[in-house]
Structures are given as C-alpha cells and as structure tokens.
Design a protein around this motif. Structure first.
Motif, PDB file in Angstrom:
ATOM      1  N   GLN A  45       1.694 -12.525  -7.296  1.00 37.22           N
ATOM      2  CA  GLN A  45       1.168 -13.454  -6.273  1.00 37.22           C
ATOM      3  C   GLN A  45       2.307 -13.956  -5.397  1.00 37.22           C
ATOM      4  N   HIS A  46       3.397 -14.381  -6.013  1.00 38.64           N
ATOM      5  CA  HIS A  46       4.615 -14.672  -5.252  1.00 38.64           C
ATOM      6  C   HIS A  46       5.577 -13.514  -5.465  1.00 38.64           C
ATOM      7  N   TYR A  47       6.106 -13.009  -4.364  1.00 38.30           N
ATOM      8  CA  TYR A  47       6.900 -11.774  -4.411  1.00 38.30           C
ATOM      9  C   TYR A  47       8.245 -11.924  -3.708  1.00 38.30           C
ATOM     10  N   ALA A  76     -10.284 -14.689  -2.394  1.00 33.14           N
ATOM     11  CA  ALA A  76     -11.132 -13.678  -3.043  1.00 33.14           C
ATOM     12  C   ALA A  76     -10.332 -12.406  -3.303  1.00 33.14           C
ATOM     13  N   VAL A  77      -9.603 -11.963  -2.307  1.00 33.86           N
ATOM     14  CA  VAL A  77      -8.844 -10.713  -2.454  1.00 33.86           C
ATOM     15  C   VAL A  77      -7.775 -10.867  -3.526  1.00 33.86           C
ATOM     16  N   GLN A  78      -7.031 -11.969  -3.450  1.00 28.15           N
ATOM     17  CA  GLN A  78      -5.937 -12.177  -4.414  1.00 28.15           C
ATOM     18  C   GLN A  78      -6.479 -12.244  -5.847  1.00 28.15           C
ATOM     19  N   MET A  83      -7.590  -9.414 -11.127  1.00 29.53           N
ATOM     20  CA  MET A  83      -8.575  -9.027 -12.152  1.00 29.53           C
ATOM     21  C   MET A  83      -8.611  -7.511 -12.332  1.00 29.53           C
ATOM     22  N   THR A  84      -8.706  -6.812 -11.213  1.00 27.57           N
ATOM     23  CA  THR A  84      -8.829  -5.350 -11.283  1.00 27.57           C
ATOM     24  C   THR A  84      -7.603  -4.714 -11.915  1.00 27.57           C
TER      25      THR A  84
END
Ligand code: UD1
Length: 375
Positions: A45-47, A76-78, A83-84
């Motif tokens: 999430q943080h890169y 939603a995308v994040q 999850m995926t």
C-alpha cells in the motif's frame, strides 16, 4: 499437552507507514520467544522509500517474505487488490493465524480474506472508535473487529466499545500499546533534530512546533486546507513550524497554491521522514500539531503537548490522561488554544496504563499459548 516441534506460522500483514512501527516490536518479541514463526507480508500500500523502506531499516524489521505490490488506487481497488493477491499466499502458507495491525485498507482487506477461510484473525490495536463513519479508518476498524478472533487493545475505553458492539469479552485483551514499545526501544537512537534540520538546509531554532497533516478530510478539500493552513500560519508567525509533508498533502498544497505561505523562517518544509528522524523531532518539539492517530499517542508517551487537528479522536486516553487536546480545524479555536498553551506551557499529562514498552511481550505470550500448543 505436548508442544509442537516446528514453530507454527503466523502471517503478519503490513501495508502503510504506521503498520511498520506496530509490527516491529511484535516481530522482535515473537522471534525472541521462538515458539511461533512470523511470516511477514507487505501489501505494498505504501511503496515510496520514504514511507516504507526507511521504516524497515530504522526499526530493524525483518525483510517481508512477500510483497503484494498493490500500490495506490481508490479504496475499492486497493482493498480488492490486497484481497486477490493475499488469497493464494494464505492457501500456500496455511498459517495458524493472520495478524493485522491498525486501521488501514490493508488491515480490513487481509482480515476479510482470512476470516472467510476460517483462519483466526488477530487484531492489534482493536476497539478504537472515532464514531465518525466518514473516516475510512473507522469503517476499517469496526469491520475488522467484528471478524477478529483475538482483539488486543491499547486502552480501557476500547474494551467498552467492543462490548457495546457485541464482541465476547474472552476474545479481548488489554495489553498496552505496541507503538509505545517501539518508541521506548528506539528513543535513545533517535536522530537529533539538529541533524534532521541541517540535512534539509535549516538551522535548529531555540523552540519549534512540528506539524503533520494527511487526512483526506483535511487535505482533499481546498477550502478546509486553506482555512487550516491560515490558522497554522498564525501559530507559525510566533513559533517556527517544522512540517514533514506526506505525498498526498504535498500534491494538494501545490494544487491549492499554498506554497507561498509555507516559507522559512515561519515554516520549514521537509520530505516525509524516517522513524528515527521523526522521533527526534517530536521528542524535542515544544508543541505538535497533527491529524495522525499514532502521533497523538507518541506525544502522550513523550510528554509533549499535542493539538489534534480533527473534530474527534479514537484515542481518548491521550486526552483524558495524556497531553492531547482535540482542536478541530477552525482557525479561531486553534489560535485560542495556542494562546492558552503560551500561558500554561501546555498539558503535561501522565502515561496511560500498560504503555510501558512491554505490549508486544504480552501479545506474544497470549499468541504462543493459543497457537503453539497442540493437544
Ligand atoms: C494511509 C491510511 C491512513 C494512515 C496513512 C499513513 C488508509 C485508508 N489510510 O493513508 O490511515 O494514517 O496511510 O501515512 O489505509 N502515496 C505515495 N507513495 C506511497 C503511498 C502513497 O506517493 O508510498 C500517495 C499516492 O498519491 C496515494 C496517496 O499518497 O494516492 C494516498 O495513499 P494511501 O495509501 O491511499 O493513503 P494514505 O493517505 O497514505
């Protein structure tokens, strides 16, 4: 009851900056205890190096075993990407439990995947409530707690919140605050404010305030951001304000055309700082202005007065016991609070119960009892 030979695996999830600080003492305590093995998953999430890599180095966090590299995106995308990408990892590792910390999108996403697979979810920093469902973090907190099997809390009010939401008392443990474990463990190694400011081309003022700002509710609306910055500029005309700027905020400040007022000597702008640099700055600040959650707790632990630039806090112990005052974003209220700070020197506060640097040890003892013993 016999103990298993090979240590059982807990998958620990981290995604965003405050998560790294929380996992560090837990990773160290689990390793020292030796009964459970922590497999670390970074969601990505943080890169940016400044928001991620530097924290792993400063806090001696083991390299993540897996990086899901989800990056930025809408909520939603994040959330969906975490999850995926996490699902096949959990299928492969088959952990005894998934441990999540805090309240970021990575927290709820990972908890949801684990819960649906019947893998026990452990939530560190459970039960905090701002009672403001417009905050994405509040939605993440409430939902994560509902699907968690073990809930570790930092303050007693959190227990009341969880009971009210129907969580059974036997799942809840008041263990103290892992963020304060990290602080106590690293304070002596903190980078001096002089060094941090010198590196950015500034000299250390006699007294200074530190500002952090990144909440969407404060920075994403031009009007709110402008009003807030005008109020802060009033304070900055009296005491220099050191301002490490989050990438989201940097973008919004320049879009709002506010860069003009953010000039030295009133403002000293810095890039996002590493953990040890930030700790060095906050510990020697006269006053901290922030909309962060963790910084409200760190200032309480350090005895440094804190003005929270939000209408509420999910961390009430920092107000009732610590050095925190919830100010909101109204410039007049901010300036009135600063006038009072000037006469009184600000709140002194005391350290909340169990914020003693041993929270991760308590968590480890409970996890090891539950997950490392087999019938
Ligand atoms: C997230 C958390 C917040 C936490 C904060 C700490 C959620 C909902 N919010 O907010 O609770 O206090 O982290 O910083 O999970 N960006 C970069 N580099 C990065 C990451 C992000 O430049 O490494 C920029 C991108 O433009 C991105 C924006 O920052 O769109 C916001 O990042 P995001 O992870 O969505 O949320 P934060 O505001 O950082």
């Amino acid at each position: 009851m016999s103990r298993s030979r090979s240590p059982f695996t807990i998958v620990g999830i981290v995604g965003a900056r405050p998560n790294f600080v929380k996992i560090a003492p837990i990773a160290a305590a689990l390793a020292a205890d030796g009964r459970l093995h922590l497999q670390l998953v970074h969601t990505g999430q943080h890169y940016d190096a400044a928001l991620s890599d530097s924290f792993f180095a400063d806090l001696s966090i083991p390299r993540p075993d897996i990086n899901l590299e989800v990056g930025s995106g809408s909520h939603a995308v994040q959330t969906a990407e975490v999850m995926t990408r996490l699902e096949p990892v959990l299928d492969r590792v088959q952990p005894a439990a998934v441990l999540v910390v805090g309240d970021v999108n990575s927290t709820i996403a990972a908890a949801l995947v684990a819960a649906k697979k019947g893998i026990p979810v452990v939530h560190v920093e459970a039960g905090l409530r701002s009672f403001d469902r417009r905050m994405p973090e509040e939605v993440n907190r409430v939902l994560t707690d509902q699907i968690s099997d073990l809930l570790f809390v930092t303050e007693s009010e959190a227990i009341t919140n969880l009971h009210r939401e129907g969580i059974s008392p036997e799942k809840i443990f008041l263990v103290g605050n892992v963020m304060i474990d990290a602080l106590r463990g690293h304070l002596k190694r903190a980078t001096s404010a002089t060094t941090t400011l010198r590196q950015a081309g500034f000299s250390l003022p006699e007294r200074f305030a530190v500002l952090t700002l990144h909440r969407p509710s404060n920075v994403d609306h031009l009007g709110t951001l402008t009003r807030l910055m005008n109020g802060i500029a009033g304070i900055a005309s009296e005491i220099p304000v050191v301002f490490p700027v989050h990438p989201r905020t940097a973008e919004r400040l320049s879009a709002a055309g506010l860069s003009g007022i953010l000039a030295p000597p009133s403002f000293m702008l810095l890039p996002p700082l590493g953990y040890l640099e930030m700790l060095g700055l906050t510990s020697s600040a006269a006053l901290v202005l922030t909309d962060s959650g963790g910084i409200q707790e760190e200032t309480t632990a350090l005895g440094v007065p804190c003005f929270t630039l939000r209408e509420n806090t999910e961390r009430p112990a920092t107000v009732t016991e610590g050095t925190n005052t919830v100010i909101g974003t109204d410039p007049a209220r901010l300036l009135a609070a600063y006038a009072e700070f000037k006469t009184t020197g600000g709140k002194r506060g005391r350290i909340p119960e169990l914020w003693d640097g041993k929270a991760a040890q308590r968590i480890t003892a409970i996890l090891a009892k539950k997950f490392s013993e087999v019938e």
